[in-house]
Design a protein around this motif. Sequence first.
Motif, PDB file in Angstrom:
ATOM      1  N   ALA A 197       1.185  -1.401   0.243  1.00 56.54           N
ATOM      2  CA  ALA A 197       0.147   0.318  -0.155  1.00 56.54           C
ATOM      3  C   ALA A 197       0.724   1.553  -0.132  1.00 56.54           C
ATOM      4  O   ALA A 197       0.526   1.745  -0.637  1.00 56.54           O
ATOM      5  N   PHE A 198       1.952   1.501   0.319  1.00 58.26           N
ATOM      6  CA  PHE A 198       2.516   2.887   0.908  1.00 58.26           C
ATOM      7  C   PHE A 198       3.590   2.524   1.024  1.00 58.26           C
ATOM      8  O   PHE A 198       5.305   3.446   0.943  1.00 58.26           O
ATOM      9  N   GLY A 199       4.381   1.227   1.855  1.00 54.93           N
ATOM     10  CA  GLY A 199       6.143   1.138   2.436  1.00 54.93           C
ATOM     11  C   GLY A 199       6.914   1.000   0.831  1.00 54.93           C
ATOM     12  O   GLY A 199       7.656   1.673   1.230  1.00 54.93           O
ATOM     13  N   TYR A 200       6.970   0.857   0.420  1.00 48.86           N
ATOM     14  CA  TYR A 200       7.307   0.282  -1.498  1.00 48.86           C
ATOM     15  C   TYR A 200       7.848   2.068  -1.506  1.00 48.86           C
ATOM     16  O   TYR A 200       8.478   2.133  -1.959  1.00 48.86           O
ATOM     17  N   SER A 201       6.359   2.900  -1.974  1.00 46.99           N
ATOM     18  CA  SER A 201       6.754   4.357  -2.485  1.00 46.99           C
ATOM     19  C   SER A 201       7.417   4.456  -1.590  1.00 46.99           C
ATOM     20  O   SER A 201       8.079   5.740  -2.014  1.00 46.99           O
ATOM     21  N   ILE A 202       6.927   4.857  -0.371  1.00 46.94           N
ATOM     22  CA  ILE A 202       8.296   5.910   0.347  1.00 46.94           C
ATOM     23  C   ILE A 202       9.350   5.524   0.789  1.00 46.94           C
ATOM     24  O   ILE A 202      10.533   6.283  -0.011  1.00 46.94           O
ATOM     25  N   ALA A 203       9.601   4.532   0.269  1.00 44.59           N
ATOM     26  CA  ALA A 203      11.435   3.953   0.099  1.00 44.59           C
ATOM     27  C   ALA A 203      12.027   4.206  -1.246  1.00 44.59           C
ATOM     28  O   ALA A 203      12.724   4.526  -1.316  1.00 44.59           O
ATOM     29  N   PHE A 204      10.408   3.379  -1.709  1.00 44.14           N
ATOM     30  CA  PHE A 204      11.722   3.252  -3.665  1.00 44.14           C
ATOM     31  C   PHE A 204      11.316   4.504  -4.575  1.00 44.14           C
ATOM     32  O   PHE A 204      11.603   4.042  -5.577  1.00 44.14           O
ATOM     33  N   GLY A 205       9.952   5.240  -4.071  1.00 49.00           N
ATOM     34  CA  GLY A 205       9.715   5.975  -4.878  1.00 49.00           C
ATOM     35  C   GLY A 205      10.278   6.989  -5.319  1.00 49.00           C
ATOM     36  O   GLY A 205      11.474   7.398  -5.179  1.00 49.00           O
ATOM     37  N   ASP A 206       9.599   8.378  -6.575  1.00 47.59           N
ATOM     38  CA  ASP A 206      10.360   9.334  -6.717  1.00 47.59           C
ATOM     39  C   ASP A 206      10.122  10.781  -5.863  1.00 47.59           C
ATOM     40  O   ASP A 206      10.737  11.720  -6.994  1.00 47.59           O
ATOM     41  N   GLY A 207      10.131  10.511  -4.751  1.00 44.78           N
ATOM     42  CA  GLY A 207       9.625  11.898  -4.489  1.00 44.78           C
ATOM     43  C   GLY A 207      11.009  12.398  -3.588  1.00 44.78           C
ATOM     44  O   GLY A 207      10.783  13.965  -3.896  1.00 44.78           O
ATOM     45  N   GLY A 208      12.215  12.289  -3.742  1.00 43.21           N
ATOM     46  CA  GLY A 208      13.329  12.928  -3.199  1.00 43.21           C
ATOM     47  C   GLY A 208      14.644  12.823  -2.852  1.00 43.21           C
ATOM     48  O   GLY A 208      14.269  11.328  -2.206  1.00 43.21           O
ATOM     49  N   LEU A 209      15.125  13.673  -2.028  1.00 41.70           N
ATOM     50  CA  LEU A 209      15.911  13.280  -1.242  1.00 41.70           C
ATOM     51  C   LEU A 209      16.165  12.959   0.986  1.00 41.70           C
ATOM     52  O   LEU A 209      16.450  11.810   0.904  1.00 41.70           O
ATOM     53  N   TYR A 210      14.205  13.202   0.707  1.00 42.96           N
ATOM     54  CA  TYR A 210      13.697  12.497   2.385  1.00 42.96           C
ATOM     55  C   TYR A 210      12.776  11.248   2.807  1.00 42.96           C
ATOM     56  O   TYR A 210      12.705  10.843   3.323  1.00 42.96           O
ATOM     57  N   TRP A 211      11.757  11.362   1.261  1.00 42.31           N
ATOM     58  CA  TRP A 211      11.219  10.448   1.531  1.00 42.31           C
ATOM     59  C   TRP A 211      10.914  10.108  -0.263  1.00 42.31           C
ATOM     60  O   TRP A 211      10.737  11.141  -0.929  1.00 42.31           O
ATOM     61  N   GLY A 212      10.248   9.033  -0.538  1.00 44.22           N
ATOM     62  CA  GLY A 212       9.985   8.515  -2.173  1.00 44.22           C
ATOM     63  C   GLY A 212       8.191   8.845  -2.722  1.00 44.22           C
ATOM     64  O   GLY A 212       8.285   8.686  -3.749  1.00 44.22           O
ATOM     65  N   GLY A 213       7.986   9.417  -1.180  1.00 48.42           N
ATOM     66  CA  GLY A 213       6.458   9.781  -1.732  1.00 48.42           C
ATOM     67  C   GLY A 213       5.177   9.230  -2.406  1.00 48.42           C
ATOM     68  O   GLY A 213       5.389   7.682  -1.283  1.00 48.42           O
ATOM     69  N   LEU A 214       4.641   9.203  -2.817  1.00 48.05           N
ATOM     70  CA  LEU A 214       3.371   7.926  -2.638  1.00 48.05           C
ATOM     71  C   LEU A 214       2.661   7.829  -4.617  1.00 48.05           C
ATOM     72  O   LEU A 214       1.880   7.112  -4.331  1.00 48.05           O
ATOM     73  N   GLY A 215       4.042   7.996  -5.395  1.00 43.15           N
ATOM     74  CA  GLY A 215       3.754   7.651  -6.527  1.00 43.15           C
ATOM     75  C   GLY A 215       3.290   6.071  -6.999  1.00 43.15           C
ATOM     76  O   GLY A 215       2.728   5.858  -8.213  1.00 43.15           O
ATOM     77  N   LYS A 216       4.161   5.522  -5.996  1.00 41.32           N
ATOM     78  CA  LYS A 216       4.347   3.236  -6.370  1.00 41.32           C
ATOM     79  C   LYS A 216       2.954   3.324  -5.343  1.00 41.32           C
ATOM     80  O   LYS A 216       3.298   1.986  -4.966  1.00 41.32           O
ATOM     81  N   MET A 217       2.326   3.929  -4.572  1.00 45.09           N
ATOM     82  CA  MET A 217       1.106   3.563  -3.618  1.00 45.09           C
ATOM     83  C   MET A 217       0.545   2.079  -4.735  1.00 45.09           C
ATOM     84  O   MET A 217       0.322   2.057  -5.729  1.00 45.09           O
ATOM     85  N   PHE A 218       0.189   1.180  -4.071  1.00 46.07           N
ATOM     86  CA  PHE A 218      -0.329  -0.330  -4.719  1.00 46.07           C
ATOM     87  C   PHE A 218       0.424  -0.521  -5.951  1.00 46.07           C
ATOM     88  O   PHE A 218      -0.446  -0.598  -6.477  1.00 46.07           O
ATOM     89  N   LEU A 219       2.119  -0.337  -6.307  1.00 42.74           N
ATOM     90  CA  LEU A 219       2.578  -0.709  -7.445  1.00 42.74           C
ATOM     91  C   LEU A 219       1.617  -0.273  -8.757  1.00 42.74           C
ATOM     92  O   LEU A 219       1.829  -0.859  -9.292  1.00 42.74           O
ATOM     93  N   SER A 220       1.386   1.131  -8.357  1.00 37.73           N
ATOM     94  CA  SER A 220       0.467   2.394  -9.411  1.00 37.73           C
ATOM     95  C   SER A 220       1.668   2.181 -10.627  1.00 37.73           C
ATOM     96  O   SER A 220       3.207   2.254 -10.389  1.00 37.73           O
ATOM     97  N   GLY A 221       1.524   1.768 -11.605  1.00 38.42           N
ATOM     98  CA  GLY A 221       1.956   2.429 -12.928  1.00 38.42           C
ATOM     99  C   GLY A 221       3.298   1.164 -13.244  1.00 38.42           C
ATOM    100  O   GLY A 221       4.257   0.565 -13.355  1.00 38.42           O
ATOM    101  N   VAL A 222       3.425  -0.569 -12.114  1.00 41.16           N
ATOM    102  CA  VAL A 222       4.445  -1.589 -12.484  1.00 41.16           C
ATOM    103  C   VAL A 222       3.682  -2.743 -12.394  1.00 41.16           C
ATOM    104  O   VAL A 222       2.554  -3.556 -11.934  1.00 41.16           O
ATOM    105  N   THR A 223       4.255  -3.176 -13.931  1.00 44.40           N
ATOM    106  CA  THR A 223       3.631  -4.444 -14.277  1.00 44.40           C
ATOM    107  C   THR A 223       4.364  -5.530 -14.565  1.00 44.40           C
ATOM    108  O   THR A 223       5.877  -4.646 -14.093  1.00 44.40           O
ATOM    109  N   ALA A 224       3.865  -6.108 -14.892  1.00 40.99           N
ATOM    110  CA  ALA A 224       5.183  -8.018 -14.933  1.00 40.99           C
ATOM    111  C   ALA A 224       6.534  -7.421 -15.791  1.00 40.99           C
ATOM    112  O   ALA A 224       7.325  -8.427 -15.271  1.00 40.99           O
ATOM    113  N   ASP A 225       6.106  -6.368 -16.527  1.00 38.87           N
ATOM    114  CA  ASP A 225       7.148  -6.066 -17.955  1.00 38.87           C
ATOM    115  C   ASP A 225       8.372  -4.603 -17.073  1.00 38.87           C
ATOM    116  O   ASP A 225       8.743  -5.018 -17.848  1.00 38.87           O
ATOM    117  N   THR A 226       7.743  -3.930 -15.709  1.00 39.97           N
ATOM    118  CA  THR A 226       8.545  -3.318 -15.512  1.00 39.97           C
ATOM    119  C   THR A 226       9.217  -3.960 -15.453  1.00 39.97           C
ATOM    120  O   THR A 226       9.898  -4.456 -14.538  1.00 39.97           O
TER     121      THR A 226
END
Length: 393
Positions: free
Chosen positions: A57-86
Amino acid sequence: MNGADTAWIIVATALVLFMTLPGLALFYGGLVRARNVLSVFMQCFGIACLMSVLWLAFGYSIAFGDGGLYWGGLGKMFLSGVTADTLSGTIPEVLFFAFQMTFAIITPALIVGAYVERISFGFVMAFSALWMLLVYAPVTHWIWGGGMLSGAEGALFENGVKDFAGGIVVHETAGLAALVVACVLGPRMKKNVPPHNPGYVMLGAAMLWVGWFGFNGGSQLAADGGAAMALTVTHISAATASLTWALYERIKYGKASLVGMVTGTIAGLASITPASGWVSPVEAMMIGAIAGILCQILCGVVKNTFNIDDTLDVFAVHGVGGIFGIIMLSVFGYAGWTEQLGALAVVGIFTVVVSYILVKLVALVFPIRVSEEDEINGLDRTSHGERAYDMAS
């Protein structure tokens, strides 16, 4: 996508999950009284399930999203934009997500050892959830996700800290959080009770040892010589620390115990974790040799000098081990002193402060400690309505 890399990380992901279930559960479960063993299993299993959902839900996006220096943001919540081919490097990103999820499972599960036999299950689940999202995931981003300790542009240190598989990210954070919870919670009513099942402890430690090959070897994220070396130095450090722990115990007490020897194994594994991507087998042997004695000494310091009932020595074994491994990278010349010590300080202060705040906030909603009667009778029956054995000790 590289097929060999993908196959290896699939195996490594299974190995790291195996470390928590059943490895850590058995290791911790064997160390407590017979009337509390199921509560430890429940805490480890419950944390594994809840962290998995929260990581999606949140953890992966916070850790490995593209939010900046302090946190990864919420752009990858629930693996948004991630498919089997990504892709993430040469492996599918969904596999990288799964591999990192197993780290997000075991890190809060490590803290369990500090508070067993006296804590309420509701508090465990709520605190672990918030701690993973607000401490573990941000620190992961800072070091592994391109954040402020990684050496990225604008980061605190130009070269970035070196932490191959989690000396800071996993072991320092879990160890310090364990101290915080243990201090607020207070000691058990009945301390110095021998482990009810040393056999469980050995079996759990053996599973952790095997699983650690995925933990460290998998952190190379490739099926290559680097992964093979990481696996090899991991084994050498664990074996050496087991021997020095047992030897030091024999010198002090006249006998070397099974529980002591396998605790030395874990100390050696925790200590080599941050360094396993760089050190040689001989250097790994040196790290393990020192760790087996250093962590054993710190067990006594925490419990006897500071009188903190970190029940199963989470800080002394994992926290001290991880910090020691980070420092040894500078001793051996693989990393700068400023970066390593600076990252330890930044993450240490952040972890202690946020963990303390979370303990206090969660305690407003869930009682942190069970009643005296429940503690005496054991948490298996009072918290979960079950017991492990017909004749509970």
